[in-house]
Design a protein around this motif. Structure first.
Motif, PDB file in Angstrom:
ATOM      1  N   GLY A 151       0.793  -1.224   0.000  1.00 37.80           N
ATOM      2  CA  GLY A 151       0.000   0.000   0.000  1.00 37.80           C
ATOM      3  C   GLY A 151       0.822   1.269   0.000  1.00 37.80           C
ATOM      4  N   PRO A 153       2.750   4.215   1.544  1.00 35.56           N
ATOM      5  CA  PRO A 153       3.453   4.376   2.825  1.00 35.56           C
ATOM      6  C   PRO A 153       2.767   5.388   3.752  1.00 35.56           C
ATOM      7  N   GLU A 156      -3.716   4.400   4.078  1.00 29.97           N
ATOM      8  CA  GLU A 156      -4.868   4.183   3.220  1.00 29.97           C
ATOM      9  C   GLU A 156      -5.650   5.492   3.067  1.00 29.97           C
ATOM     10  N   THR A 184       2.456   3.542  13.262  1.00 32.10           N
ATOM     11  CA  THR A 184       2.048   2.540  14.246  1.00 32.10           C
ATOM     12  C   THR A 184       2.144   3.108  15.665  1.00 32.10           C
ATOM     13  N   ARG A 326      -1.762  -0.719  17.477  1.00 27.73           N
ATOM     14  CA  ARG A 326      -0.698   0.239  17.180  1.00 27.73           C
ATOM     15  C   ARG A 326      -1.107   1.161  16.044  1.00 27.73           C
ATOM     16  N   ASP A 348       8.896   0.333   7.604  1.00 22.66           N
ATOM     17  CA  ASP A 348       8.084  -0.894   7.493  1.00 22.66           C
ATOM     18  C   ASP A 348       7.068  -0.831   6.346  1.00 22.66           C
ATOM     19  N   TRP A 349       7.389  -0.092   5.273  1.00 18.56           N
ATOM     20  CA  TRP A 349       6.526   0.095   4.103  1.00 18.56           C
ATOM     21  C   TRP A 349       5.276   0.902   4.429  1.00 18.56           C
ATOM     22  N   HIS A 350       4.429   0.347   5.286  1.00 19.79           N
ATOM     23  CA  HIS A 350       3.207   1.064   5.685  1.00 19.79           C
ATOM     24  C   HIS A 350       2.587   0.309   6.849  1.00 19.79           C
ATOM     25  N   THR A 351       1.631   0.961   7.488  1.00 22.38           N
ATOM     26  CA  THR A 351       0.928   0.351   8.612  1.00 22.38           C
ATOM     27  C   THR A 351      -0.107  -0.643   8.079  1.00 22.38           C
ATOM     28  N   SER A 352      -0.372  -1.685   8.833  1.00 21.81           N
ATOM     29  CA  SER A 352      -1.317  -2.725   8.418  1.00 21.81           C
ATOM     30  C   SER A 352      -2.582  -2.137   7.804  1.00 21.81           C
ATOM     31  N   ALA A 353      -2.858  -2.494   6.546  1.00 21.73           N
ATOM     32  CA  ALA A 353      -3.982  -1.912   5.826  1.00 21.73           C
ATOM     33  C   ALA A 353      -5.303  -2.271   6.500  1.00 21.73           C
ATOM     34  N   LEU A 354      -5.394  -3.479   7.032  1.00 25.43           N
ATOM     35  CA  LEU A 354      -6.657  -3.914   7.597  1.00 25.43           C
ATOM     36  C   LEU A 354      -6.987  -3.132   8.865  1.00 25.43           C
ATOM     37  N   GLU A 355      -5.990  -2.906   9.707  1.00 28.36           N
ATOM     38  CA  GLU A 355      -6.261  -2.110  10.903  1.00 28.36           C
ATOM     39  C   GLU A 355      -6.578  -0.665  10.522  1.00 28.36           C
TER      40      GLU A 355
END
Lengths: 434, 434
Positions: A151, A153, A156, A184, A326, A348-355
């Motif tokens: 995704g 960085p 979303e 995060t 986070r 870390d590229w990006h934060t978890s897309a789902l969260e």
């Protein structure tokens, strides 16, 4: 060809790594499978109770006849290494029960306080489990396939748009979705700022309030900066000290409610702080860690609104939802956007897309507002109960930082008294910090 | 006292930040509320459609009589700034519709390939949404309250225990739960290793394969290391070059399937690599980025199993589940544990507890095994189709790295041919990389 029905195969199999000792082709395959399994069990890699793949699946994976695997399993079962269990297939029947050394983990000190009053710790039992589950379900239902790929960085777009609207409405910012970076949490956000500044500013110094969280100082030092300190008094950070602290790329402040004293930065100092930033080309990092929890008096507007080009506004869901989730955010001044986004990519590229999408759903549905208002009421009642108890006890102590937030500061006459009070709270099962 | 019923209050309210211009107490409160709302709408902070709090909630928040707010709302409604809507309360009726500049976000280039064959990109449509939702629900139901507090930087014990058992069984490692650190993916894990080594090793150089991912090189440089390169040939990384590359704190390799060439590190070089690590006191970082996807031949055992004291094993859920879920792990040699855990704490405290617990549930229930086996079959079929097409076309090209993984390398006779092939794939809607 039921044997190769992929559905059946994929539904029943478990993966097993077997070391078949390549090079020793002279020995029979069956013996090598037996040896591989025996070694893995004896060495503790496969512990008692580990499910083994069905013979058919293992034969397919190894590219051998099923009969070979059946014979190997029979031999091992006869020797007592493995056992067939009706309904649950074949399992390892011998060896250590716990996985090697799970027990040796030094569990983090998780003292169970009857009441945890340590500063900045939200009540973890208040996490809105049902609402979060509903938001995750909604996010999983609506997310396009691309959301599961690599995704953006900065975060979303759906979350950044919802969050910008929320922060503008509820916290008084004036930002658009493109100003936001989803991190995060504050720790990561602060690290990104410190590293971004190290790439674009030759000044390797960041100023921070004294007192402030030691962890934040470590994060700044880790990014290669020297630390300078400004004293905090009843008007917040002593901005006049900034000039004397020497050149700095940024200053990190908690203007809305200084941590841990709870004082707000005076309006005169606010103006002066921003003047300093403009004059020196430095940035103000505004740590708005618990601005959502104000119990009385008028909410204080963010510095960010006064000068979006010189203020990095940092917020977090750690206090409003839970530290275990986070999620944090930065409102980025335009000149820092590219550098901050690049640092996030390297972190870390990006934060978890789902969260991120679940949080967007929480904002969109109004559940986040409702949760904050509920918690504000709950925390206010607790504060009231504590203040009444202190007044009733007639201790003659001064209490600071009561108008808002998740901590208050009790000024005690001397260090000896402090030690006695801490011992007493500990004995009563109440968590507190010196 | 229905007015102060906290439940009703907390369920209907939305938070609103109003700048009431402190200091101008001479003006009426009603006028100041009107001015504050008008300014916020005119300035674009409150956009058309924003829901305003009910008069009762706002009056309570501001500490004024409800009547004052009712009058202010009436005046603004008369002027057309806001409007009462039956059922949905009062909303902003004037101003820009989109939140300030959401539209100006430069959306990441999301070309929609008909078939995306770019290297290392798993199929994002394959994310097991239902299974993940089930795992999140289970985690939310079973998690103790403490899971939502500040957690262990190395990760949730429940996940580390499940993952250690899985990696031992399916990937051939020999580790315990305490050897694992849960990161937000390989990028973060590599950064943690590089920074941890920078704190405990005076050698500021890390060696990496050539070719390898440029992103990984940037992460290493960002941590303050110089880069050295070892060439890759048909036996994998040319380990003999390691000695000539000069002193290094670590070497980063993809021994099970070199990225992007797809070759495996020969057994002779494996032994020599570990000898080099032992002799120089350096670490081998084993990037096992897609070891789960082996289609033929015997699975290759991890270097970690051969020398756990000198190998940092790194795995990720980016290829097996999705890059959008940020989960990775390091199996840490004992001497690096404290430094790596400390770096994680400085990076972002710990990985989201809820995603960790959901992943633990996926492992515990066997759903992770089933998903991997299903995907392995699907990817193998795609590989077969592609290989057949290449053979059928009789192109006279050589194809490498076909036994496993999510990419293959096609050797073309010259640069001109490569340009022609890439143009042709692009025109056909097929994603590929040079």
């Amino acid at each position: 060809m039921t044997n190769s029905d992929p559905q059946e195969w994929s539904n029943r199999g478990v993966d097993l790594f077997l070391n078949l000792l390549p090079g020793e082709h002279s020995r029979g395959l069956r013996v090598r499978i037996e040896d591989g399994l025996r070694d893995a069990i004896r060495g503790g890699r496969l512990v008692r109770g580990t499910r083994l793949p069905p013979t058919r699946a293992l034969a397919r994976d190894l590219g051998v006849a099923r009969r070979t695997v059946v014979e190997a399993y029979s031999q091992l079962a006869a020797e007592g290494w493995i056992a067939g269990r009706r309904g649950s297939g074949t399992v390892v029947a011998f060896g250590a029960t716990p996985p090697i050394d799970a027990g040796s983990i030094r569990e983090r000190q998780r003292v169970r306080w009857r009441f945890d009053l340590r500063p900045g710790r939200p009540d973890p039992s208040s996490f809105p489990r049902q609402e979060w589950l509903r938001a995750v379900r909604q996010a999983l239902t609506n997310a396009p396939d691309e959301a599961f790929g690599v995704g953006d960085p900065a975060g979303e777009l759906a979350l950044r748009a919802e969050l910008a609207a929320y922060l503008n409405r509820a916290r008084g910012l004036t930002i658009g979705a493109s100003d936001l970076l989803i991190s995060t949490g504050f720790t990561q956000g602060l690290g990104l700022v410190a590293r971004a500044l190290a790439t674009i500013d030759r000044r390797r110094r960041i100023t921070i309030e004294e007192p402030s969280m030691p962890h934040h100082r470590d994060v700044i030092r880790e990014a290669g900066h020297e630390l300078a300190l400004v004293r905090v008094d009843r008007g917040g950070a002593d901005v006049e000290q900034l000039e004397q602290a020497g050149e700095a790329a940024a200053v990190v402040v908690t203007p809305n409610r200084q941590h841990p004293t709870g004082v707000a930065l005076s309006s005169g100092r606010r103006a002066r702080l921003l003047e300093w930033a403009r004059a020196t080309g430095a940035y103000v990092v505004e740590d708005d860690y618990d601005g959502e929890f104000r119990y009385e008096g008028r909410p204080i507007g963010p510095l960010q609104g006064l000068d979006p080009r010189h203020v990095v506004y940092a917020g977090t869901a750690s206090k409003t939802l839970a530290p275990g989730i986070r999620l944090g955010w930065l409102a980025m001044p335009e000149p820092l956007r590219a550098a901050l986004t690049r640092e996030k990519e390297l972190a870390d590229w990006h934060t978890s897309a789902l969260e991120q999408l679940a949080f967007a759903e929480l904002l969109r549905s109004g559940m986040y507002d409702r949760h904050i208002r509920k918690m504000r009421l709950r925390y206010r009642r607790r504060r009231d109960a504590l203040l009444h108890a202190i007044v009733d006890a007639d201790l003659g102590v001064e209490v600071m930082g009561t108008a808002a937030g998740l901590n208050l500061l009790i000024l005690l006459p001397d260090a000896e008294t402090e030690d006695r009070v801490l011992a007493a709270t500990r004995a009563a099962g109440v968590g507190a910090a010196a």
